[in-house]
Design an enzyme around this catalytic site. Structure first.
Site, short mmCIF file in Angstrom:
data_model
loop_
_atom_site.label_atom_id
_atom_site.label_comp_id
_atom_site.label_asym_id
_atom_site.label_seq_id
_atom_site.Cartn_x
_atom_site.Cartn_y
_atom_site.Cartn_z
N ILE A 16 1.34 -1.15 -0.25
CA ILE A 16 -0.42 0.07 0.17
C ILE A 16 1.05 1.01 0.11
O ILE A 16 0.41 2.76 -0.57
CB ILE A 16 -0.86 0.18 1.23
CG1 ILE A 16 -1.98 0.08 1.43
CG2 ILE A 16 -0.82 0.00 2.83
CD1 ILE A 16 -3.41 1.16 1.78
N ASN A 29 -2.51 1.62 15.68
CA ASN A 29 -2.92 1.41 16.96
C ASN A 29 -2.86 2.92 17.76
O ASN A 29 -2.93 3.38 17.53
CB ASN A 29 -1.91 0.32 17.80
CG ASN A 29 -0.53 0.71 17.82
OD1 ASN A 29 -1.15 2.21 18.56
ND2 ASN A 29 0.33 0.59 17.51
N ASP A 39 1.17 -0.73 9.03
CA ASP A 39 2.05 0.60 10.43
C ASP A 39 3.90 0.47 10.38
O ASP A 39 3.92 1.99 9.75
CB ASP A 39 1.15 -0.05 11.21
CG ASP A 39 1.39 1.59 12.60
OD1 ASP A 39 1.00 1.29 13.90
OD2 ASP A 39 1.49 2.75 11.52
N SER A 122 -7.29 -5.37 9.99
CA SER A 122 -7.24 -6.01 11.69
C SER A 122 -7.20 -7.30 10.99
O SER A 122 -6.92 -8.66 11.95
CB SER A 122 -8.70 -6.50 12.29
OG SER A 122 -9.03 -5.31 12.94
N GLY A 124 -4.06 -8.97 10.44
CA GLY A 124 -2.13 -9.45 10.59
C GLY A 124 -2.20 -9.53 12.51
O GLY A 124 -3.30 -10.66 12.39
N VAL A 125 -1.42 -8.44 12.19
CA VAL A 125 -1.76 -8.64 14.45
C VAL A 125 -2.27 -9.34 15.02
O VAL A 125 -2.50 -9.60 15.92
CB VAL A 125 -0.52 -7.85 14.41
CG1 VAL A 125 -0.50 -7.34 15.89
CG2 VAL A 125 1.26 -7.78 13.88
N TYR A 126 -4.05 -8.58 14.34
CA TYR A 126 -5.15 -8.62 15.47
C TYR A 126 -6.36 -9.39 15.11
O TYR A 126 -7.32 -9.69 15.84
CB TYR A 126 -5.50 -7.07 15.18
CG TYR A 126 -5.56 -6.20 15.40
CD1 TYR A 126 -4.07 -6.08 16.79
CD2 TYR A 126 -6.03 -4.68 15.81
CE1 TYR A 126 -3.98 -4.55 17.48
CE2 TYR A 126 -5.81 -3.20 16.42
CZ TYR A 126 -4.37 -3.68 17.03
OH TYR A 126 -3.72 -2.42 18.15
#
Ligand code: APR
Length: 179
Positions: A16, A29, A39, A122, A124-126
């Site tokens: 992106i 976050n 991020d 959300s 990925g890590v989330y």
């Protein structure tokens, strides 16, 4: 590619941070102080100006969105939104994820932006299940476009990083009728 209420929706696979659009959306976050995933890529590529702007804002609640400079990125702005952490689906996760997309588009419209690129917030890590997230994301974007006449948006790109998300988003988009 589909057209909804005069706005082009498309899916691309890639990074992106390379997108030449008015705004790219960041999966941030609540601290807005950066992290890993998209991020990390946005802050790394966009440079310290973005973090400085985020520090001035001071934070962002889950489901909300804020806008900053895009620093050295090709985009003009970064819209930072905070997705929900998946906790099994009984903790308002879908409503919060939908509000990320809605609030990001609302900010884009307020800034009269034409082209916006979203990551798969959300997922990925989330740990939000990819198929559920893809359905909620596209459905919420379509609802926003159908209920917000007279807006600046011309093109919304879902930028998928992995083939699984690309396939999921493309399949859902293929089933959408042009409206
Ligand atoms: N371009 C596009 N998509 C990307 C990129 C990139 N450069 N890097 C990662 N992704 C994808 C991931 O593969 C995933 O599908 O973005 C999606 C979202 O994953 P995360 O970036 O992990 O975001 P999220 O799941 O929302 O978790 C947010 O992770 O990085 C931290 O600070 C962030 O704490 C926050 C949390």
């Amino acid at each position: 590619m589909k057209q909804i209420a005069g706005v082009l929706l498309e899916v691309v696979q890639g990074d992106i941070t390379k997108m030449e659009v008015d705004a790219i959306v960041n999966a941030a976050n609540t601290s807005l102080l950066g992290g890993g995933g998209v991020d990390g890529a946005i802050h790394r590529t966009g440079g310290p100006e973005i973090l400085e702007a985020c520090k001035r804002i001071g934070g962002c609640p889950v489901g909300e969105a804020v806008i900053t400079t895009a620093g050295k990125l090709k985009a003009k702005f970064v819209i930072h939104t905070v997705g929900p952490i998946w906790r099994g689906g009984e903790n308002n996760e879908e409503a919060l994820l939908r509000s990320c997309y809605r609030n990001s588009l609302q900010l884009a419209v307020e800034h009269r932006l034409h082209h916006v690129a979203f990551p798969n917030i959300s997922t990925g890590v989330y740990c939000y299940p990819k198929e559920l997230a893809a359905k909620a994301a596209i459905d919420e974007v379509v609802k926003f476009l159908q209920t917000n006449p007279k807006r600046s948006l011309e093109r919304i790109v879902f930028v998928c990083y992995e083939p699984e998300n690309t396939r999921l988003y493309q399949d859902i988009l293929d089933k959408l009728e042009n409206r």
